[in-house]
Design an enzyme around this catalytic site. Sequence first.
Site, short mmCIF file in Angstrom:
data_model
loop_
_atom_site.label_atom_id
_atom_site.label_comp_id
_atom_site.label_asym_id
_atom_site.label_seq_id
_atom_site.Cartn_x
_atom_site.Cartn_y
_atom_site.Cartn_z
N LYS A 175 1.98 21.03 17.72
CA LYS A 175 2.53 22.02 16.79
C LYS A 175 2.90 21.27 15.52
O LYS A 175 3.94 20.62 15.45
CB LYS A 175 3.76 22.69 17.41
CG LYS A 175 4.01 24.11 16.93
CD LYS A 175 4.30 24.25 15.45
CE LYS A 175 5.72 23.91 15.09
NZ LYS A 175 5.93 23.99 13.61
N GLU A 250 12.85 11.80 18.55
CA GLU A 250 12.95 10.86 17.43
C GLU A 250 13.59 11.64 16.28
O GLU A 250 12.96 12.49 15.69
CB GLU A 250 11.54 10.36 17.10
CG GLU A 250 11.54 8.95 16.61
CD GLU A 250 11.54 8.93 15.13
OE1 GLU A 250 12.64 9.07 14.55
OE2 GLU A 250 10.47 8.78 14.54
#
Length: 479
Positions: A175, A250
Amino acid sequence: MDLPSPQLAWIDGQPLPAPGGATFATVDPSTEEVLAEVARCGEEAVDTAVAGARRAFPGWRDLAPPERAGRIRAVARALAGRAEEFARLETLDTGKPLSLARSEVDGTVRYLDYYAGLADKIHGESIPLGPGYLNYTVHEPVGVTGHIVPWNAPLNMVGRSLGPALAAGNTAVVKPAEQTPLTALRFGALCREAGLPDGVYQVVPGFGTEAGAALAAHPGIDSLTFTGSVATGRAVARACADRIRPVVLELGGKSPQLVFADADLDTVAAEVAKGIFTNTGQFCDAGSRLLVEESVREALVERLVARAHAVDCGPGGDDPDMGPLISAEQRDRVRGFLARGEAEGARRLGPGPESVPGRGYFVPPTVFTGVRPDMAIAREEIFGPVLCVQGFRDEAEAIALANDTSYGLAAGIHTRDLDRAHRLAAALEAGYVMINEYFTGGIGSPFGGWKESGIGHERGLEAVHNYTRLKNVVVRVAR
Ligand code: NAI
Ligand code: MG
């Protein structure tokens, strides 16, 4: 550039419209002009993509590892052959300077090559239990991997997690960020041309709360890799918790650069400026806090302000030093921090707003002095070309300031004193420490954050195990 509109999702080796034909616009941040309409995927499209990736999984998993490596290398070669085209497309969609886009595409090629080389080296161990037993471990692919990617280095971040996922024998559903879907989509067609089996790399463009949330919650994905904000990281981690599914996060930072009086100030000024102005400050590991020994603070700030004035800002395609921010939203957010910093009493230095183009999402490079640790600009991730300077008197104060943050991604240390450099490296609460060169390291260096900067590591050999599950087999051997 040839840019058909609408840009469609990439599923099972084909372009596919979103159900109902819904689209959204992607914009060139250098001009604020619409580049193309893009398929606006939601639950239904994500479902189709995940189902296709599931069907493709056994065939991909069961390829002999050298064969799988060869297929990934073929994709790398195809991308290398069209690197300029992809760099130009990335520059259009992100506004980033062409040279930077080129180096990111080159980095994507290197991620694919690096992890292709690992495909036949993902092996387990045998564990001695004594006569009559054989005990061994196997690292099997998890299955269908989900990847939610941000807009600051779009294709490069696809490469970073796709490389190890595919090398380990998984398929992937990606995505891309709604601001920058174009290179991930074109990469789908390139994969097909390069001979990657259909369904191994699927792309569902769309908004975070639609396609992103649907992917994070989908029962058919076996792992999720997310790069982006802390708030969204929490949301996707919750979705993964509901399904007891592994997740790599992250999540950015507020990374300090520590400068001691013994360092060469001209070299340091170049490193600090690079650390905060590259990509218009939109890197998770941007060195956004300068912590400098008091005796050289003024001399270093002077050099940095001169560098800020020398930065030339312009449209990415002109290959300036610095392009625009990604969107009006991000520009307004950064402007908000600039106003807040001044309101809280920090001193704003560097070129004024008149120095940047009037059209496009530009903000000028900025240095704040007189920053106190409790100010918003010292604590929150600005994600723009804004450096906050704080002075320190000794090592202990430097360490305390550096660690006084909820984040823990990266840190830079500048000193010629080797002992001090290693004392500090040990004392800093950060997953990635760079000594005397910022943004150093590379693909082979494990990269990941401590504290609110994330969970898990990307890059390096270990990252392949974000996409494997361990099986232990114990055999009683009859005598
Ligand atoms: P974001 O974290 O919302 O977006 C990153 C990705 O997550 C995009 O693909 C987005 O579509 C997707 N996403 C958004 N909401 C989602 C949801 N509910 N479920 C699943 N996926 C979702 O970041 P945003 O709003 O674009 O930027 C805000 C701030 O985040 C920036 O100012 C910066 O501080 C930080 N950021 C950090 C990045 C990094 O490299 N660590 C990259 C991008 C943003
Ligand atoms: Mg765009």
